[in-house]
Design an enzyme around this catalytic site. Sequence first.
Site, PDB file in Angstrom:
ATOM      1  CG  HIS A 264      20.600  -2.297  -7.001  1.00 48.42           C
ATOM      2  ND1 HIS A 264      19.558  -2.956  -7.093  1.00 48.42           N
ATOM      3  CD2 HIS A 264      21.667  -2.583  -7.494  1.00 48.42           C
ATOM      4  CE1 HIS A 264      20.102  -3.606  -8.102  1.00 48.42           C
ATOM      5  NE2 HIS A 264      21.456  -4.065  -7.722  1.00 48.42           N
ATOM      6  CD  GLU A 265      25.609  -1.232  -6.953  1.00 52.89           C
ATOM      7  OE1 GLU A 265      25.879  -1.653  -6.580  1.00 52.89           O
ATOM      8  OE2 GLU A 265      24.613  -1.493  -7.526  1.00 52.89           O
ATOM      9  CG  HIS A 268      24.683  -5.481  -4.535  1.00 46.62           C
ATOM     10  ND1 HIS A 268      23.749  -7.418  -4.634  1.00 46.62           N
ATOM     11  CD2 HIS A 268      24.120  -4.880  -5.172  1.00 46.62           C
ATOM     12  CE1 HIS A 268      23.385  -7.159  -5.699  1.00 46.62           C
ATOM     13  NE2 HIS A 268      23.222  -6.099  -6.180  1.00 46.62           N
ATOM     14  CD  GLU A 294      22.373  -8.626  -8.642  1.00 48.14           C
ATOM     15  OE1 GLU A 294      21.496  -7.165  -8.345  1.00 48.14           O
ATOM     16  OE2 GLU A 294      23.610  -8.447  -8.971  1.00 48.14           O
TER      17      GLU A 294
END
Lengths: 499, 499
Positions: A264-265, A268, A294
Amino acid sequence: MSQLFEDFKKYLHEVNVYDHVTTLLYWDMRTDTPKLGQQDHIDALTEFSTKSFKMSTSPKLGEMLDALSKPEEYNALDETYQFIVHRMKLDFDRNKRIPADFYEAYVREQAESGNAWEAAKNASDFSIFAPHLKKMVEMTKEMTGYTDPGIETYDALLNQFEEGMDSATIDRLFDDLKKELIPLVDKITAKPKPYVPALHSYADPDSQKKIQKLLLDYIGFNWDAGAVGETEHPFTLNFSSKDVRVTNHYYDTEPLFALFSSIHEGGHAIFEQNVNPAYDHTVAGSCRYMGIHESQSRFYENILGRNKNFWIPIYDQLKELLPQLKDVSLDEFYREINCVQNSMIRTDADEVTYCFHIILRYEMEKTIFRENVPVEDLPALWNQKMQEYLKITPQNDAEGILQDMHWSDGSFGYFPSYLLGSIYDGMYLEVLEKDLGSVDTLLADGKIGEITKWLNEKIHRYGSTRTPEEMIDAVCHKPVSAEPLIRYFKKKYTEVYDL
Amino acid sequence: MSQLFEDFKKYLHEVNVYDHVTTLLYWDMRTDTPKLGQQDHIDALTEFSTKSFKMSTSPKLGEMLDALSKPEEYNALDETYQFIVHRMKLDFDRNKRIPADFYEAYVREQAESGNAWEAAKNASDFSIFAPHLKKMVEMTKEMTGYTDPGIETYDALLNQFEEGMDSATIDRLFDDLKKELIPLVDKITAKPKPYVPALHSYADPDSQKKIQKLLLDYIGFNWDAGAVGETEHPFTLNFSSKDVRVTNHYYDTEPLFALFSSIHEGGHAIFEQNVNPAYDHTVAGSCRYMGIHESQSRFYENILGRNKNFWIPIYDQLKELLPQLKDVSLDEFYREINCVQNSMIRTDADEVTYCFHIILRYEMEKTIFRENVPVEDLPALWNQKMQEYLKITPQNDAEGILQDMHWSDGSFGYFPSYLLGSIYDGMYLEVLEKDLGSVDTLLADGKIGEITKWLNEKIHRYGSTRTPEEMIDAVCHKPVSAEPLIRYFKKKYTEVYDL
């Protein structure tokens, strides 16, 4: 280059140096600063944020922006600087009405409220956080009164995190989701739940860090322009496209948490690392639209990371680092990472019930700002909504209303961005497959790099230069809709759960 | 409080905030900043150092210091602020002559030269570093021309790191050491060398980090006021007594390196954590005398850490974290950590031959500043002195002249501090044993806390308020002498090596 333009760039540089150390202070407070060192960091952070704010709202900057907006100057600027001047003028006009004293008090309260939230969560005692939450709600109302006079507070907040978004649009999108997902989840939860005990057993945190390294390498994180840190809650932060940091948290017996947080990170971070470097240190660089942001973290985490084929090229390496997987087949692993169940914690939720976690928070936030519910009543309201949407009731505030830090720093209106991100992902996925063919095949063939390249090209490089509406229009050629996401969920889970 | 004094404190606070972020930028560049992010950090560091420097040398500060030095104001100050005003006035008078432009260029060159040194060391190619070294030598000469007009450059540098110290005194101390240690090392190296292969075999870096935690706990590091980081070279840095950071480097097959670095940097850190907190953020806080500072890191590392009794209370725990010690007795371990041998790298050296590493650097520095040797000739000179004192010749510059970073940021004159620290330690040890009884017994009984308390009381709490001469006089009541250190070496190694 005109003297005016040179002065303007010099001015931007000065503001940027303050922002640079503010970012660094924030990073350090979360990663390295010991307990007794926090206060000095808060003092410095407050001081530099305020300095930056004063420069960003000074009459001098206003005059420069006015002058640069005049045709003879504006037309001489390149496209990037035309965007920058235009965008900064909009921001300037919004922010110049905020009194500097108020801004300073706001920044200080953000930091103190963040610490109170952490203490409250550790003690599972909402009353420690309540006065700070009350203060943040009041200050947020005052803030939007300055920045967005005449606009209802919560709509102003939504627009602040995802430009162009309002509650009418979100109501429509979320209603569409509810209508389809409530029966879908009912059907799924009637089926037997997959459960692989090995994936809920001790995993050395040091091994979890090695898995994070493997996954970041795999999805295309650039280590020359990035770093990792360990924090209570995972986040991504960036100084420029050349220095993007992700953090993670390693739970002893829940290795899947750090594993999916890594992806997830990482999503980003890959976004920020691939923004056009010519935009660095300006309002064009970085992406200010949280839904769009997101959409990228969640594309990597869910659309790619929860696809079985994502794991094919690296499952053997994963097994080496996570020895408890020895006797777990890829199929079992796949079903486990797509186990749909009603659960307490947003960040642990599967991609389907996650939607309810967001809808709950969205409704809470509307209530807070539109019905002025006293903060003392919020935990009960939270629990009631948990029962309504997820059919469970938190045993305490730590696993209930205190679980997320967002409200502690005044980020009301942020939560819907996560779900907007997933909604955009459904739309992107359909276009991507039209352009590149099946994602399943690409992943199974180890061609995740082609997907990343497509995202770089279509989305990442633009940074903030395209609003969410412009981005969706440019990539998908249609207005935002939850239908593609719903189609994705139905197809995938019909298969996983044999519905 | 007079208006003047209030203005003065406010001014100090402003300078301190700049110093705070400068320290943080430095920390981050060494711990987390990725390759492509370094330049922006250097820019910010240069900017804030220069801002701080300008404020520290401004006519406005000069006027305030002059006014506060007048009896009617000065006598109204408490003792701490009397020291601060006096000390700042001395610094101000030294620094006000440095042109701001030159200072800015110097700070920038320090950072760039540091990076060049790292590249040169990695490539083992002195020529990459040579032009930067030349520049740093020239800039250092120019700098002391401003700060210490009329004083010979190298004496000015020695005085800068250890106030009151000059090369005449150091010549005397180092000559005494050479006279006794050359024959001592000859006798030792004629004996069989202890060698425990297990201590030069693979040790998981993650376990090494756990050992560091154990050791820092053991010697009294305060985690509420401290943090650890991983860097190419270990160092200690502090924001105030409330935030003191140590770093370490973990070599895969040489666990003793990180182990003794933990204790060494821990000693620096315990010093800073125990300075009177009323001195925080002023020239009274922190310890500016590097010999005094090194005396504490080296007291923990050598006087305590290389004493067999230090390990008695924790040897079992160490064995658990370092499984290769399973069949290594404490006696074997003790002899290994006191293995005296001529070796290439200062930071790997035992406490006896370490003296020669420093004497060599001291002689090199005198040559550089007093005989103007061209930088190109320095590697050969280094190698020649290695042969003279340590009877070995480096195979390349990485293990020769490039091994230490000190010269890259212009810290000429720092090296003697390490040995001065050991010389002070010999003196402290004799007083401490007079006060508390045998260190062997205290350590064996797990009473290391009493030793730390004695050091806190006698040394640490004073920060910078006592000069080295005052400190030695207050603790030992005699002038500095190498005799106690020589006695300590002779006694210890006669026993270890059965001489």
